[in-house]
Design a protein around this motif. Sequence first.
Motif, PDB file in Angstrom:
ATOM      1  N   ASN A  63       0.831  -1.208   0.000  1.00 22.60           N
ATOM      2  CA  ASN A  63       0.000   0.000   0.000  1.00 22.60           C
ATOM      3  C   ASN A  63       0.867   1.261   0.000  1.00 22.60           C
ATOM      4  N   CYS A  64       0.216   2.402  -0.099  1.00 21.91           N
ATOM      5  CA  CYS A  64       0.931   3.675  -0.252  1.00 21.91           C
ATOM      6  C   CYS A  64       1.854   3.962   0.939  1.00 21.91           C
ATOM      7  N   THR A  65       1.386   3.639   2.148  1.00 26.86           N
ATOM      8  CA  THR A  65       2.214   3.907   3.329  1.00 26.86           C
ATOM      9  C   THR A  65       3.522   3.129   3.260  1.00 26.86           C
ATOM     10  N   SER A 107       6.313  -1.009  -9.575  1.00 24.20           N
ATOM     11  CA  SER A 107       5.053  -1.458 -10.163  1.00 24.20           C
ATOM     12  C   SER A 107       3.868  -0.788  -9.452  1.00 24.20           C
ATOM     13  N   HIS A 108       3.993  -0.549  -8.126  1.00 25.11           N
ATOM     14  CA  HIS A 108       2.927   0.192  -7.438  1.00 25.11           C
ATOM     15  C   HIS A 108       2.832   1.615  -7.985  1.00 25.11           C
ATOM     16  N   MET A 109       4.005   2.229  -8.161  1.00 28.20           N
ATOM     17  CA  MET A 109       3.991   3.620  -8.616  1.00 28.20           C
ATOM     18  C   MET A 109       3.420   3.754 -10.016  1.00 28.20           C
ATOM     19  N   GLN A 150       0.855   2.519 -11.017  1.00 25.35           N
ATOM     20  CA  GLN A 150      -0.605   2.683 -10.963  1.00 25.35           C
ATOM     21  C   GLN A 150      -1.040   3.738  -9.959  1.00 25.35           C
ATOM     22  N   CYS A 151      -0.077   4.372  -9.286  1.00 23.83           N
ATOM     23  CA  CYS A 151      -0.471   5.262  -8.193  1.00 23.83           C
ATOM     24  C   CYS A 151       0.117   6.652  -8.380  1.00 23.83           C
ATOM     25  N   PRO A 152      -0.688   7.578  -8.907  1.00 21.70           N
ATOM     26  CA  PRO A 152      -0.183   8.940  -9.149  1.00 21.70           C
ATOM     27  C   PRO A 152       0.272   9.619  -7.864  1.00 21.70           C
ATOM     28  N   SER A 153      -0.379   9.295  -6.740  1.00 19.09           N
ATOM     29  CA  SER A 153      -0.022  10.027  -5.525  1.00 19.09           C
ATOM     30  C   SER A 153       1.362   9.594  -5.039  1.00 19.09           C
ATOM     31  N   CYS A 154       1.699   8.291  -5.178  1.00 13.21           N
ATOM     32  CA  CYS A 154       3.045   7.849  -4.805  1.00 13.21           C
ATOM     33  C   CYS A 154       4.090   8.368  -5.786  1.00 13.21           C
ATOM     34  N   ARG A 155       3.705   8.485  -7.063  1.00 18.23           N
ATOM     35  CA  ARG A 155       4.655   9.051  -8.045  1.00 18.23           C
ATOM     36  C   ARG A 155       4.994  10.491  -7.674  1.00 18.23           C
TER      37      ARG A 155
HETATM   38 ZN   LIG Z   1       0.437   4.646  -3.682  1.00 15.56          ZN
END
Ligand SMILES: [Zn+2]
Length: 263
Positions: A2-4, A25-27, A29-34
């Motif tokens: 997850n993001c945390t 791979s998470h990043m 799909q995740c604009p906020s983590c990018r």
């Molecule tokens: Zn994330």
Amino acid sequence: MNCTIVQRRLLSAEQPDQPAADIKSHMGQCPSCRAWQRRLVQMERQVPLLPIPPSTTKDLFLQRLTGTCQGDTGRPAIADPATLWRSQLMPGPKERALRKVSLAFALAASLLVFALAWWSWPHDHIPAPDFAQQDQARLEESLHTSLYANTPKERVLLLVQLAEEVHGEARKLADNSDRLEQRALFYSRVVGEHLIEQARQVPAKDRAVVLQRVADSLREAESTASRWEAQLQKSAPRSAASFRRIALASRKSERDLRALMNG
Ligand SMILES: [Zn+2]
């Protein structure tokens, strides 16, 4: 993943700009983590410029405190400049972490200063949040959701629930007659129009059970609203009028439902 976890691992990474495959791979799909990684990498570039308290100070201080430091009475508890210089040039993992933390604090502190300055500055031209408007928007959204349920039976039950909620909260608005009237109008629309329209679509075999429960709820609403109307008659006539509207809408809707049940 997850993001945390991703952000924590990026924070502790030696090179956050080159994350491990699972993080990458998470990043993907995740604009906020990018965005978070981008900020971290930017921050990393500032890190070497940031002074940190030398980590030897604490040890020296403790030694002096416990009297285990040999022959240094009167010497100030400051780290050897060479040690300090080395740690600045070649930060170890501990120093890196310390610098990130102190940079984060510096950023938070500057944001706080900004927020305080903003808050203390007179800005009368900024309108206060319009609670009546927010309230109305929330109610319309609940109505919309209720009308999107699958079957007429579900829609009827959701509408009754919404009506009960609106009616139940209305008493708290007795000293805010504008918002109370807004609620009363909304209530009349829900029970007078939508509820009856959906009730007509309930299959005949379900009608007796479903509509009985609805009619009972409306009768209850009518008697409560009438009681509140009487209570407020003298002290808040406008609020009393809103409760009368609620009571009348409930009574009419109940009558229509019973007619529908009796065919
Ligand atoms: Zn994330």
